[in-house]
Design a protein around this motif. Structure first.
Motif, PDB file in Angstrom:
ATOM      1  N   VAL A 158      41.583  55.094  30.761  1.00  0.00           N
ATOM      2  CA  VAL A 158      42.967  55.161  31.237  1.00  0.00           C
ATOM      3  C   VAL A 158      43.537  56.579  31.231  1.00  0.00           C
ATOM      4  O   VAL A 158      44.557  56.848  31.876  1.00  0.00           O
ATOM      5  N   ASP A 159      42.875  57.501  30.522  1.00  0.00           N
ATOM      6  CA  ASP A 159      43.384  58.868  30.504  1.00  0.00           C
ATOM      7  C   ASP A 159      42.957  59.665  31.733  1.00  0.00           C
ATOM      8  O   ASP A 159      43.413  60.807  31.924  1.00  0.00           O
ATOM      9  N   LEU A 160      42.099  59.079  32.575  1.00  0.00           N
ATOM     10  CA  LEU A 160      41.684  59.751  33.808  1.00  0.00           C
ATOM     11  C   LEU A 160      42.495  59.195  34.978  1.00  0.00           C
ATOM     12  O   LEU A 160      42.363  58.014  35.316  1.00  0.00           O
ATOM     13  N   PRO A 161      43.338  60.004  35.622  1.00  0.00           N
ATOM     14  CA  PRO A 161      44.279  59.506  36.652  1.00  0.00           C
ATOM     15  C   PRO A 161      43.672  59.426  38.049  1.00  0.00           C
ATOM     16  O   PRO A 161      44.149  60.034  38.992  1.00  0.00           O
ATOM     17  N   HIS A 162      42.592  58.652  38.187  1.00  0.00           N
ATOM     18  CA  HIS A 162      41.995  58.446  39.513  1.00  0.00           C
ATOM     19  C   HIS A 162      41.227  57.122  39.507  1.00  0.00           C
ATOM     20  O   HIS A 162      40.855  56.616  38.428  1.00  0.00           O
ATOM     21  N   PRO A 163      40.970  56.530  40.691  1.00  0.00           N
ATOM     22  CA  PRO A 163      40.242  55.257  40.756  1.00  0.00           C
ATOM     23  C   PRO A 163      38.821  55.389  40.206  1.00  0.00           C
ATOM     24  O   PRO A 163      38.067  56.264  40.632  1.00  0.00           O
ATOM     25  N   GLN A 164      38.504  54.521  39.268  1.00  0.00           N
ATOM     26  CA  GLN A 164      37.170  54.495  38.661  1.00  0.00           C
ATOM     27  C   GLN A 164      36.410  53.216  38.982  1.00  0.00           C
ATOM     28  O   GLN A 164      35.198  53.157  38.817  1.00  0.00           O
ATOM     29  N   CYS A 165      37.140  52.193  39.442  1.00  0.00           N
ATOM     30  CA  CYS A 165      36.522  50.920  39.805  1.00  0.00           C
ATOM     31  C   CYS A 165      37.063  50.484  41.165  1.00  0.00           C
ATOM     32  O   CYS A 165      38.263  50.597  41.426  1.00  0.00           O
ATOM     33  N   LEU A 166      36.165  49.972  41.993  1.00  0.00           N
ATOM     34  CA  LEU A 166      36.534  49.536  43.343  1.00  0.00           C
ATOM     35  C   LEU A 166      35.964  48.155  43.583  1.00  0.00           C
ATOM     36  O   LEU A 166      34.756  47.928  43.397  1.00  0.00           O
ATOM     37  N   CYS A 167      36.818  47.216  43.993  1.00  0.00           N
ATOM     38  CA  CYS A 167      36.386  45.842  44.278  1.00  0.00           C
ATOM     39  C   CYS A 167      36.811  45.464  45.684  1.00  0.00           C
ATOM     40  O   CYS A 167      37.990  45.550  46.030  1.00  0.00           O
ATOM     41  N   LEU A 168      35.852  45.041  46.501  1.00  0.00           N
ATOM     42  CA  LEU A 168      36.138  44.594  47.863  1.00  0.00           C
ATOM     43  C   LEU A 168      36.037  43.081  47.960  1.00  0.00           C
ATOM     44  O   LEU A 168      35.098  42.469  47.439  1.00  0.00           O
ATOM     45  N   SER A 169      37.007  42.471  48.634  1.00  0.00           N
ATOM     46  CA  SER A 169      37.035  41.029  48.890  1.00  0.00           C
ATOM     47  C   SER A 169      37.175  40.783  50.387  1.00  0.00           C
ATOM     48  O   SER A 169      37.684  41.650  51.103  1.00  0.00           O
ATOM     49  N   PRO A 170      36.768  39.610  50.880  1.00  0.00           N
ATOM     50  CA  PRO A 170      36.825  39.351  52.322  1.00  0.00           C
ATOM     51  C   PRO A 170      38.240  39.240  52.878  1.00  0.00           C
ATOM     52  O   PRO A 170      38.464  39.543  54.041  1.00  0.00           O
ATOM     53  N   THR A 171      39.196  38.796  52.062  1.00  0.00           N
ATOM     54  CA  THR A 171      40.535  38.540  52.582  1.00  0.00           C
ATOM     55  C   THR A 171      41.610  39.078  51.640  1.00  0.00           C
ATOM     56  O   THR A 171      41.372  39.312  50.448  1.00  0.00           O
ATOM     57  N   TYR A 172      42.784  39.235  52.196  1.00  0.00           N
ATOM     58  CA  TYR A 172      43.984  39.646  51.463  1.00  0.00           C
ATOM     59  C   TYR A 172      44.228  38.722  50.270  1.00  0.00           C
ATOM     60  O   TYR A 172      44.461  39.168  49.135  1.00  0.00           O
ATOM     61  N   GLU A 173      44.149  37.399  50.526  1.00  0.00           N
ATOM     62  CA  GLU A 173      44.458  36.422  49.482  1.00  0.00           C
ATOM     63  C   GLU A 173      43.457  36.506  48.325  1.00  0.00           C
ATOM     64  O   GLU A 173      43.830  36.423  47.149  1.00  0.00           O
ATOM     65  N   LEU A 174      42.160  36.666  48.658  1.00  0.00           N
ATOM     66  CA  LEU A 174      41.139  36.753  47.619  1.00  0.00           C
ATOM     67  C   LEU A 174      41.305  38.033  46.796  1.00  0.00           C
ATOM     68  O   LEU A 174      41.097  38.032  45.585  1.00  0.00           O
ATOM     69  N   ALA A 175      41.669  39.114  47.465  1.00  0.00           N
ATOM     70  CA  ALA A 175      41.893  40.373  46.753  1.00  0.00           C
ATOM     71  C   ALA A 175      43.027  40.221  45.741  1.00  0.00           C
ATOM     72  O   ALA A 175      42.917  40.672  44.592  1.00  0.00           O
ATOM     73  N   LEU A 176      44.113  39.569  46.155  1.00  0.00           N
ATOM     74  CA  LEU A 176      45.247  39.371  45.245  1.00  0.00           C
ATOM     75  C   LEU A 176      44.868  38.456  44.088  1.00  0.00           C
ATOM     76  O   LEU A 176      45.326  38.658  42.951  1.00  0.00           O
ATOM     77  N   GLN A 177      44.026  37.448  44.359  1.00  0.00           N
ATOM     78  CA  GLN A 177      43.586  36.562  43.277  1.00  0.00           C
ATOM     79  C   GLN A 177      42.771  37.318  42.238  1.00  0.00           C
ATOM     80  O   GLN A 177      42.944  37.136  41.034  1.00  0.00           O
ATOM     81  N   THR A 178      41.864  38.172  42.711  1.00  0.00           N
ATOM     82  CA  THR A 178      41.072  38.983  41.788  1.00  0.00           C
ATOM     83  C   THR A 178      41.982  39.916  40.988  1.00  0.00           C
ATOM     84  O   THR A 178      41.820  40.079  39.776  1.00  0.00           O
ATOM     85  N   GLY A 179      42.949  40.525  41.673  1.00  0.00           N
ATOM     86  CA  GLY A 179      43.888  41.404  41.002  1.00  0.00           C
ATOM     87  C   GLY A 179      44.692  40.696  39.929  1.00  0.00           C
ATOM     88  O   GLY A 179      44.972  41.265  38.857  1.00  0.00           O
TER      89      GLY A 179
END
Length: 482
Positions: A158-179
């Protein structure tokens, strides 16, 4: 008082479902009761009532919406380790994984008391150091999302201010569910930030994303990278969720590959999915270098624990009469009844509701959320009968289903026996090693129906026994409760 309020709430919900059955948007001609006979309005070629199956992305979303709780995985998992000489570990407690106190608190707050079957095997491999890649298959509802979310969170600094993990989902709804899962599990990690690269969430050129985790869809994520919103070479964990959909669907495949190629060679790459066909699995292994692989052992086509019968009926009304006679003999836990068209499904639902049955109707007119709501209610036994078209022939496991009825025989686009659909239909009963009953209604005036039945018998190498639904003696002997 609480029980009365609960009962009243369920009664209101049932009235809502019944009202939806009554108000389905089917033309007035279809809504009437056509004359009995071989050429009545039950044809699969009827454009007004043709069923549109969900596409891969929608099916993926529906599975996740239905499985809001962990389910028991009944299939055997096969593990192929990157290093076959390395010992294979499994864990029975989350404490064995050397997780931080913040993550353990998040896990327990979500209701996970111990690892699920896939988590027992996958988590030691996912959390190993140095990181290892993985391709993993597991049924929906078995904790695969929590497994890869836990992996991402365990790698975040958390002390590094940049994206360290990236998750791709097929749809908007699935992405929000994972989030939603990630934010809940990581709520005790002070300073944790999540960004969503989804539709309508644009970034201006030169704008920088400082969130630790990015979750989104392939197209928008690619736009963010093209606009230099974050540096993909600094990402340490890359997750492809619902990988079969992402890889097999045109457009997603190319976009996902473009994103993946911008990652560093040391990035941990994870592909998770509920299903894989052989072609997708082969492709995934080419994309993910030297992976550990967890795959479900394929079940052989088997109908051994399902008793199958056919009953000849002279008309649609006689089919309904046969159905009520069956209920007079057989104690049915829950039942699924398959119809060829929306029109027939609606007519049958109305008949059964008027006959005192508690019925849910599932057809192609409903959107993903509505279908998921109906299926969840059915899984919870709020309705005992599900009348449906082919939209429910695959992937729905309800342990209490003891009876499947083919009100109409399954046909392919050429009017021939659809043996694969038949297998998936009657496979809705006899789940989890239990026995079930499947009954096929054959229209007396249609030589085609009997020919279809014979083709199915030939395909599976079985003999489907006749059942006289006008004879209680015959039914009691063959399907009666012993």
């Amino acid at each position: 008082m609480a029980d009365e309020e609960s009962w009243a709430l369920e009664a209101d919900k049932q009235e809502t479902v019944t009202a939806k059955i009554q108000n389905l948007n089917i033309d007035s001609a279809a809504a009437g009761e056509p004359k009995d006979g071989a050429n009545n309005a039950e044809s699969k070629e009827d454009d007004d009532n043709a069923e549109k199956e969900l596409n891969a992305e929608q099916n993926s979303l529906m599975r996740k919406l239905i499985h809001d709780k962990l389910v028991q995985n009944t299939q055997t998992q096969e593990v192929q380790q990157r290093d076959p000489n390395s010992p294979l570990y499994s864990v029975k407690k989350f404490e064995e994984l050397n997780l931080t106190e913040e993550l353990l608190l998040g896990i327990y707050a979500m209701g996970f008391s111990k690892p699920s079957k896939i988590q027992e095997t996958a988590l030691p491999l996912l959390l190993a150091n140095p990181p290892e890649n993985m391709i993993a298959q597991s049924q929906s509802g078995t904790g695969k999302t929590a497994a890869f979310v836990l992996t991402m969170l365990s790698r975040v600094k958390v002390d590094l201010p940049h994206p360290q993990c990236l998750c791709l989902s097929p749809t908007y709804e699935l992405a929000l569910q994972t989030g939603k899962v990630l934010e809940e599990m990581g709520k005790n990690m002070k300073g944790l930030q999540v960004a969503y690269s989804v539709r309508n969430n644009k970034v201006r050129r030169g704008e920088k994303i400082s969130a630790h985790v990015v979750i989104g869809t392939p197209g928008t994520t690619q736009d963010w990278i093209n606009n230099r919103a974050f540096d993909p070479s600094l990402v340490s964990v890359f997750v492809l969720d619902e990988a079969d959909v992402m890889i097999a669907t045109q457009g997603f495949q190319e976009q996902s590959i473009r994103v993946q190629r911008k990652l560093s060679k040391t990035c941990q790459m994870l592909l998770f999915s509920a299903t894989y066909d052989e072609a997708v699995m082969n492709f995934a292994q080419k994309v993910v270098p030297r992976p550990n692989i967890i795959q479900l052992r394929r079940d052989e086509e088997t109908l051994d624990n399902i008793k199958q019968f056919y009953s000849v009926c002279s008309s649609r009304d006689k089919k309904f009469e046969a159905l009520t006679n069956i209920y007079g003999v057989l104690s049915v836990g829950q039942a699924i009844i398959f119809c060829a068209t929306r029109r027939t499904a609606k007519w049958l639902s109305q008949q059964m509701c008027e006959g005192g049955f508690v019925v849910a109707l599932l057809s192609g007119e409903l959107d993903v959320t509505q279908r998921a709501m109906i299926l969840r209610r059915f899984k919870e036994a709020k309705e005992r009968v599900l009348v449906t078209t082919n939209v429910c022939s695959r992937g729905i496991d309800v342990e209490q289903v003891t009876l499947v009825v083919n009100f109409d025989m399954p046909l392919d686009m050429n009017g021939q026996a659809d043996c694969e659909t038949y297998l998936h239909r009657i496979g809705r009963t006899g789940r989890f090693g239990k026995s079930g009953i499947a009954i096929n209604f054959i229209s007396q005036e249609r030589d085609r129906d009997m020919a279809v039945l014979k083709d199915i018998e030939k395909h599976f190498g079985i003999k489907i026994e006749s059942l006289d639904t006008e004879s209680y003696e015959d039914m009691d002997k063959k399907i009666g409760d012993k």
